[in-house]
Design a protein around this motif. Structure first.
Motif, PDB file in Angstrom:
ATOM      1  N   LYS A 189      14.629   2.556   4.228  1.00 44.54           N
ATOM      2  CA  LYS A 189      15.359   3.799   3.993  1.00 44.54           C
ATOM      3  C   LYS A 189      14.991   4.344   2.617  1.00 44.54           C
ATOM      4  CE  LYS A 189      19.289   2.598   6.946  1.00 44.54           C
ATOM      5  NZ  LYS A 189      20.745   2.315   7.007  1.00 44.54           N
ATOM      6  N   LYS A 190      14.895   5.660   2.544  1.00 41.02           N
ATOM      7  CA  LYS A 190      14.461   6.292   1.293  1.00 41.02           C
ATOM      8  C   LYS A 190      15.359   5.902   0.125  1.00 41.02           C
ATOM      9  CE  LYS A 190      12.942  10.773  -0.494  1.00 41.02           C
ATOM     10  NZ  LYS A 190      12.747  12.219  -0.180  1.00 41.02           N
ATOM     11  N   ASP A 191      16.659   5.808   0.362  1.00 43.00           N
ATOM     12  CA  ASP A 191      17.592   5.457  -0.711  1.00 43.00           C
ATOM     13  C   ASP A 191      17.425   4.013  -1.177  1.00 43.00           C
ATOM     14  OD1 ASP A 191      18.617   7.993  -0.584  1.00 43.00           O
ATOM     15  OD2 ASP A 191      20.382   7.452   0.605  1.00 43.00           O
ATOM     16  N   ASP A 192      16.763   3.181  -0.358  1.00 46.47           N
ATOM     17  CA  ASP A 192      16.576   1.766  -0.705  1.00 46.47           C
ATOM     18  C   ASP A 192      15.195   1.483  -1.275  1.00 46.47           C
ATOM     19  OD1 ASP A 192      19.118   0.996   0.099  1.00 46.47           O
ATOM     20  OD2 ASP A 192      18.503   0.562   2.161  1.00 46.47           O
ATOM     21  N   TRP A 226      17.027   5.195  12.541  1.00 44.50           N
ATOM     22  CA  TRP A 226      17.755   4.020  12.049  1.00 44.50           C
ATOM     23  C   TRP A 226      18.950   3.664  12.925  1.00 44.50           C
ATOM     24  CZ3 TRP A 226      15.580   0.969   8.606  1.00 44.50           C
ATOM     25  CH2 TRP A 226      14.558   1.509   7.813  1.00 44.50           C
ATOM     26  N   GLU A 241      13.592  15.450   8.141  1.00 48.36           N
ATOM     27  CA  GLU A 241      12.901  14.174   8.297  1.00 48.36           C
ATOM     28  C   GLU A 241      12.568  13.946   9.768  1.00 48.36           C
ATOM     29  OE1 GLU A 241      13.658   9.398   7.608  1.00 48.36           O
ATOM     30  OE2 GLU A 241      15.008  10.865   6.728  1.00 48.36           O
ATOM     31  N   TRP A 286       8.790   5.162   3.164  1.00 49.39           N
ATOM     32  CA  TRP A 286      10.185   5.626   3.169  1.00 49.39           C
ATOM     33  C   TRP A 286      10.361   6.780   4.159  1.00 49.39           C
ATOM     34  CZ3 TRP A 286       6.995   5.959  -1.134  1.00 49.39           C
ATOM     35  CH2 TRP A 286       6.501   7.234  -1.438  1.00 49.39           C
ATOM     36  N   GLU A 330      13.742   1.837  -4.195  1.00 50.01           N
ATOM     37  CA  GLU A 330      13.679   1.138  -5.485  1.00 50.01           C
ATOM     38  C   GLU A 330      13.963  -0.354  -5.308  1.00 50.01           C
ATOM     39  OE1 GLU A 330      12.538   2.364  -8.184  1.00 50.01           O
ATOM     40  OE2 GLU A 330      12.397   4.416  -7.415  1.00 50.01           O
ATOM     41  N   LYS A 331      14.929  -0.684  -4.445  1.00 51.73           N
ATOM     42  CA  LYS A 331      15.222  -2.093  -4.178  1.00 51.73           C
ATOM     43  C   LYS A 331      14.022  -2.764  -3.505  1.00 51.73           C
ATOM     44  CE  LYS A 331      20.206  -1.334  -3.576  1.00 51.73           C
ATOM     45  NZ  LYS A 331      21.340  -1.387  -2.610  1.00 51.73           N
ATOM     46  N   ARG A 370       5.058   9.301  -5.138  1.00 54.69           N
ATOM     47  CA  ARG A 370       6.483   9.464  -4.822  1.00 54.69           C
ATOM     48  C   ARG A 370       6.815  10.881  -4.334  1.00 54.69           C
ATOM     49  NH1 ARG A 370      10.324   5.783  -7.050  1.00 54.69           N
ATOM     50  NH2 ARG A 370       9.363   3.975  -8.047  1.00 54.69           N
TER      51      ARG A 370
END
Length: 220
Positions: A130-133, A198, A192, A182, A135-136, A159
């Motif tokens: 997921k795009k929000d994840d 998901w 998107e 992502w 960085e993790k 990016r």
């Protein structure tokens, strides 16, 4: 159609439908086969390993060509197993960190569509997060020894202008390439592609463990 091209057509049909071995044997036992051209076509389309599995010792082919098929098969099998072990390492670590990553293309296809052959030729690992994840996911990969592979561009370019970033890990004398996506495509009109992806994931089993892949409909 030339016999070499027709043979490739039947190999692909056999991969999909499992009922064309006799057609393949009839063609490959033909005196009209141009072995040099066939080697080129099989290499270009990455079908040599599949032909090796389909015919095994059933065909009367030149020893040099038989050795060519065998070598390609084991080279690709070795690469697949190495990448498979790395995929399992990343997926298990991501799950332990409550981070969902799903395999794209090669590995998900292998589990769903290539089981009869054991593997599909691969050169890298593709994962979707997921795009929000992201960085993790980036930190997870760096903790596992991966480094960003920017290929002469800036990180800002990847990016903002792309939908994935490449990473590389050196393992003994091998280089493992991993693409962390992502998104599945460039952003178009701020929408998107496959926005419901998901919520429609499917579970698969890998090494007696459960992970997620895209649904067959989204894969298609």
């Amino acid at each position: 159609m030339e016999p070499e091209s027709e043979l490739l057509k039947y190999i692909v049909k056999d991969i999909v439908f499992s009922d064309y071995k006799l057609n393949i044997l009839a063609l490959i036992n033909s005196p009209k086969i141009n072995w040099l051209r066939l080697k080129y076509l099989l290499t270009y389309h990455e079908l040599a390993a599949f032909l090796y599995i389909i015919i095994k010792k059933s065909a009367n082919i030149p020893q040099e060509f038989s050795l060519f098929l065998k070598n390609i098969y084991f080279q690709q099998l070795n690469s697949y197993l190495r990448l498979h072990d790395e995929l399992m390492l990343v997926l298990k670590d991501s799950r332990n960190k409550n981070l969902t990553m799903i395999p794209l293309k090669g590995f998900s296809y292998s589990e769903q569509y290539y089981k009869r052959f054991g593997f599909r030729p691969l050169v890298d690992i593709d994962l979707l997060i997921k795009k929000d994840d992201f960085e993790k996911g980036l930190r997870l990969l760096e903790d596992l020894g991966y480094k960003k592979l920017l290929l002469g561009a800036t990180e800002d370019y990847w990016r903002k202008k792309q939908y994935h970033m490449e990473f590389m890990k050196v393992q003994e004398e091998y280089k493992i390439i991993l693409e962390l996506h992502w998104a599945l495509d460039y952003e178009r009109n701020k929408k998107e592609p496959l926005a419901t992806l998901w919520s429609s994931l499917h579970k698969i089993r890998l090494e007696n463990d459960e992970f997620y892949v895209m649904s067959p409909e989204d894969t298609f």
